[in-house]
Design a protein around this motif. Structure first.
Motif, PDB file in Angstrom:
ATOM      1  N   ASP A   1       0.832  -1.206   0.000  1.00 61.24           N
ATOM      2  CA  ASP A   1       0.000   0.000   0.000  1.00 61.24           C
ATOM      3  C   ASP A   1       0.865   1.253   0.000  1.00 61.24           C
ATOM      4  O   ASP A   1       0.470   2.292  -0.526  1.00 61.24           O
ATOM      5  CB  ASP A   1      -0.874   0.069   1.272  1.00 61.24           C
TER       6      ASP A   1
ATOM      7  N   ASN B   1      -3.913   0.644  -5.505  1.00 59.30           N
ATOM      8  CA  ASN B   1      -4.073   1.938  -4.834  1.00 59.30           C
ATOM      9  C   ASN B   1      -2.904   2.105  -3.872  1.00 59.30           C
ATOM     10  O   ASN B   1      -3.005   1.747  -2.700  1.00 59.30           O
ATOM     11  CB  ASN B   1      -5.396   2.003  -4.073  1.00 59.30           C
TER      12      ASN B   1
ATOM     13  N   TYR C   1       1.231   8.468  -6.466  1.00 58.76           N
ATOM     14  CA  TYR C   1       0.192   7.496  -6.140  1.00 58.76           C
ATOM     15  C   TYR C   1      -0.224   6.745  -7.400  1.00 58.76           C
ATOM     16  O   TYR C   1      -0.031   7.213  -8.511  1.00 58.76           O
ATOM     17  CB  TYR C   1      -1.031   8.190  -5.523  1.00 58.76           C
TER      18      TYR C   1
ATOM     19  N   LYS D   1      -6.379   5.448  -7.047  1.00 62.60           N
ATOM     20  CA  LYS D   1      -6.938   6.379  -6.071  1.00 62.60           C
ATOM     21  C   LYS D   1      -6.820   5.852  -4.650  1.00 62.60           C
ATOM     22  O   LYS D   1      -7.779   5.321  -4.083  1.00 62.60           O
ATOM     23  CB  LYS D   1      -8.414   6.664  -6.395  1.00 62.60           C
ATOM     24  N   PRO D   2      -5.650   6.006  -4.030  1.00 63.26           N
ATOM     25  CA  PRO D   2      -5.557   5.621  -2.612  1.00 63.26           C
ATOM     26  C   PRO D   2      -6.365   6.610  -1.782  1.00 63.26           C
ATOM     27  O   PRO D   2      -6.737   7.683  -2.259  1.00 63.26           O
ATOM     28  CB  PRO D   2      -4.065   5.733  -2.313  1.00 63.26           C
ATOM     29  N   LYS D   3      -6.634   6.241  -0.544  1.00 65.63           N
ATOM     30  CA  LYS D   3      -7.369   7.151   0.334  1.00 65.63           C
ATOM     31  C   LYS D   3      -6.549   8.421   0.513  1.00 65.63           C
ATOM     32  O   LYS D   3      -5.443   8.394   1.028  1.00 65.63           O
ATOM     33  CB  LYS D   3      -7.627   6.504   1.691  1.00 65.63           C
TER      34      LYS D   3
ATOM     35  N   VAL E   1      -7.948  10.576   5.260  1.00 62.74           N
ATOM     36  CA  VAL E   1      -8.341   9.546   6.210  1.00 62.74           C
ATOM     37  C   VAL E   1      -9.062  10.235   7.362  1.00 62.74           C
ATOM     38  O   VAL E   1      -8.473  11.046   8.072  1.00 62.74           O
ATOM     39  CB  VAL E   1      -7.106   8.758   6.709  1.00 62.74           C
ATOM     40  N   LYS E   2     -10.359   9.942   7.521  1.00 61.08           N
ATOM     41  CA  LYS E   2     -11.156  10.590   8.564  1.00 61.08           C
ATOM     42  C   LYS E   2     -10.556  10.333   9.943  1.00 61.08           C
ATOM     43  O   LYS E   2     -10.125   9.226  10.248  1.00 61.08           O
ATOM     44  CB  LYS E   2     -12.595  10.084   8.526  1.00 61.08           C
TER      45      LYS E   2
END
Length: 176
Positions: free
Chosen positions: A10, A56, A114, A117-119, A122-123
């Motif tokens: 990742d 991703n 990247y 579409k990686p996050k 991050v919430k």
């Protein structure tokens, strides 16, 4: 060279041994040869980094002043999209950074890329700053603070050309 990893990640951090040379000066008269073997720009481009990247995936490519513009090409050659450049401002008293041509060279750069579409956001996590300060401990050793900043971006992480082992990370290189 040791076999390249065959797992998918990742997050990939890569600090390739760019072809640079140390410059002798009064403060460091014996600092002429590098502590490790270096690779040409073409050899770095040939590393199969794209083969170990998940669909991703984040890439953090450490670079030097000399290769600042070429690092974007390397990142794109590996199949990543360029996002931005990050800066590590080296600190450690008044002597942070090598004085050269009237400038204090106290920064290193990280080209960030990247795949797909990686996050991106991050919430519940702090935003990652593009400029951060950390102490310069040893030539080519990257600060722990950098790894803490990006640790939450993925579960499968690797540090290519690592200088030491890190909990939660796979490492690859001649020095670990």
């Amino acid at each position: 060279m040791i076999p390249f990893p065959d797992k998918k990640y990742d997050v990939i951090v890569c600090d390739p041994p760019w072809q640079i040379k140390k410059i002798a000066n009064k403060q460091r008269p014996n600092q002429i040869n590098m502590d490790y073997s270096m690779m040409s720009l073409e050899e770095i481009k040939l590393l199969p980094v794209q083969d170990i990247a998940k669909d991703n995936c984040w890439l953090f490519l450490w670079t030097t002043q000399k290769y600042l513009f070429e690092s974007k090409n390397v990142l794109e050659h590996w199949g990543f999209n360029y996002l931005c450049m990050s800066v590590w401002e080296k600190t450690f008293g008044k002597s942070a950074g090598m004085p050269l041509f009237g400038f204090r060279w106290n920064a290193e750069f990280i080209a960030i890329g990247y795949k797909k579409k990686p996050k991106l956001f991050v919430k519940g996590k702090k935003l990652i700053p593009l400029v951060f300060q950390a102490e310069n401990i040893k030539h080519s050793k990257k600060p722990d603070k950098f790894y803490k900043l990006i640790d939450s971006l993925g579960n499968n992480k690797i540090d290519l050309f690592a200088r030491n082992k890190r909990i939660g990370w796979d490492v690859w290189g001649n020095e670990v």
